[in-house]
Write a protein that holds these residues in place. Structure first.
Motif, PDB file in Angstrom:
ATOM      1  N   LEU A 141       0.664  -1.536  -0.224  1.00 22.66           N
ATOM      2  CA  LEU A 141       0.136  -0.228   0.016  1.00 22.66           C
ATOM      3  C   LEU A 141       1.593   1.284  -0.374  1.00 22.66           C
ATOM      4  N   LYS A 142       2.231   1.522   0.319  1.00 22.22           N
ATOM      5  CA  LYS A 142       3.006   2.474   1.197  1.00 22.22           C
ATOM      6  C   LYS A 142       3.301   2.541  -0.813  1.00 22.22           C
ATOM      7  N   ASP A 143       4.101   1.507  -1.197  1.00 26.71           N
ATOM      8  CA  ASP A 143       4.097   1.310  -2.338  1.00 26.71           C
ATOM      9  C   ASP A 143       4.177   2.010  -3.369  1.00 26.71           C
ATOM     10  N   SER A 144       2.398   1.856  -3.335  1.00 25.66           N
ATOM     11  CA  SER A 144       1.314   2.743  -4.420  1.00 25.66           C
ATOM     12  C   SER A 144       1.207   3.958  -4.075  1.00 25.66           C
ATOM     13  N   ALA A 145       0.887   4.209  -3.122  1.00 25.72           N
ATOM     14  CA  ALA A 145       0.686   5.445  -2.529  1.00 25.72           C
ATOM     15  C   ALA A 145       2.512   6.113  -2.966  1.00 25.72           C
ATOM     16  N   ILE A 146       3.288   5.944  -2.590  1.00 33.12           N
ATOM     17  CA  ILE A 146       3.929   6.284  -3.386  1.00 33.12           C
ATOM     18  C   ILE A 146       4.555   6.662  -4.751  1.00 33.12           C
ATOM     19  N   ASN A 147       4.479   5.770  -5.610  1.00 34.70           N
ATOM     20  CA  ASN A 147       3.557   5.295  -6.916  1.00 34.70           C
ATOM     21  C   ASN A 147       3.160   6.637  -7.603  1.00 34.70           C
ATOM     22  N   MET A 148       1.811   6.912  -6.865  1.00 36.12           N
ATOM     23  CA  MET A 148       0.742   7.393  -7.855  1.00 36.12           C
ATOM     24  C   MET A 148       1.523   8.986  -6.963  1.00 36.12           C
ATOM     25  N   ALA A 149       1.641   8.813  -5.822  1.00 29.79           N
ATOM     26  CA  ALA A 149       2.607  10.846  -5.477  1.00 29.79           C
ATOM     27  C   ALA A 149       3.379  10.849  -6.391  1.00 29.79           C
ATOM     28  N   GLY A 150       4.508   9.501  -7.027  1.00 30.68           N
ATOM     29  CA  GLY A 150       5.283  10.315  -7.560  1.00 30.68           C
ATOM     30  C   GLY A 150       4.221  10.612  -9.144  1.00 30.68           C
ATOM     31  N   GLY A 151       3.794   9.997  -9.630  1.00 32.28           N
ATOM     32  CA  GLY A 151       2.939  10.351 -10.806  1.00 32.28           C
ATOM     33  C   GLY A 151       2.129  11.376 -10.586  1.00 32.28           C
ATOM     34  N   LEU A 152       1.864  12.159  -9.763  1.00 33.43           N
ATOM     35  CA  LEU A 152       0.943  13.484  -9.943  1.00 33.43           C
ATOM     36  C   LEU A 152       2.601  14.036 -10.046  1.00 33.43           C
TER      37      LEU A 152
END
Length: 154
Positions: A141-152
């Motif tokens: 979940l943390k990795d997904s959140a980091i990836n989504m934040a990086g995409g933003l």
């Protein structure tokens, strides 16, 4: 909150149990010997069983809908985390059986009193393995959140 089984919350308005029986067992293999008592070999823990029992008064406490919810959960065959309101984590449990005795009926056949027994069996290897699985899920979940934040930010 008295306890949760998955997303089902045991409260005074759903299924308030009056008794909780917790049974733990350990397995031992028996080896026969000539002229001597058998020897026992420790094999490890057996399945923990929790039995919840109580009386529902549908016009005061929970009733048929709450019991139906538990029956539907049992029909899935899935294991659910069992956590006491005090914070005690028991582990992952399946609903093995539900017993109901309905009595003292209204004129339309609805019971005024439902006595119930709910039997739960533990299915996880250990509390450490269950928490390890949760830890892995949190990491994903943390990795997904980091990836989504990086995409933003891109």
């Amino acid at each position: 909150m008295m306890m949760t089984l998955g997303m089902f919350v045991f409260t005074l308005k759903t299924v308030p149990y009056q008794e909780l029986q917790y049974q733990q067992q350990w397995r031992h293999a028996s080896n026969s010997r000539v002229g001597l008592r058998p020897t026992l070999q420790f094999l490890g823990p057996d399945t923990d069983t929790i039995t919840l029992s109580g009386v529902l008064m549908p016009f005061i406490t929970g009733g048929s809908i709450s019991m139906l919810t538990l029956q539907l959960m049992a029909a899935t065959g899935k294991g659910w985390p069992l956590i006491e309101g005090s914070g005690t984590i028991y582990g992952m449990y399946v609903i093995e059986s539900i017993s109901q005795t309905k009595s003292e009926f209204f004129s339309d056949g609805a019971p005024r009193k439902i006595e119930f027994t709910l039997t739960l069996k533990r299915i996880d290897e250990s509390l450490a393995s269950m928490l390890g699985d949760m830890s892995g899920q949190l990491t994903e979940l943390k990795d997904s959140a980091i990836n989504m934040a990086g995409g933003l930010l891109s």
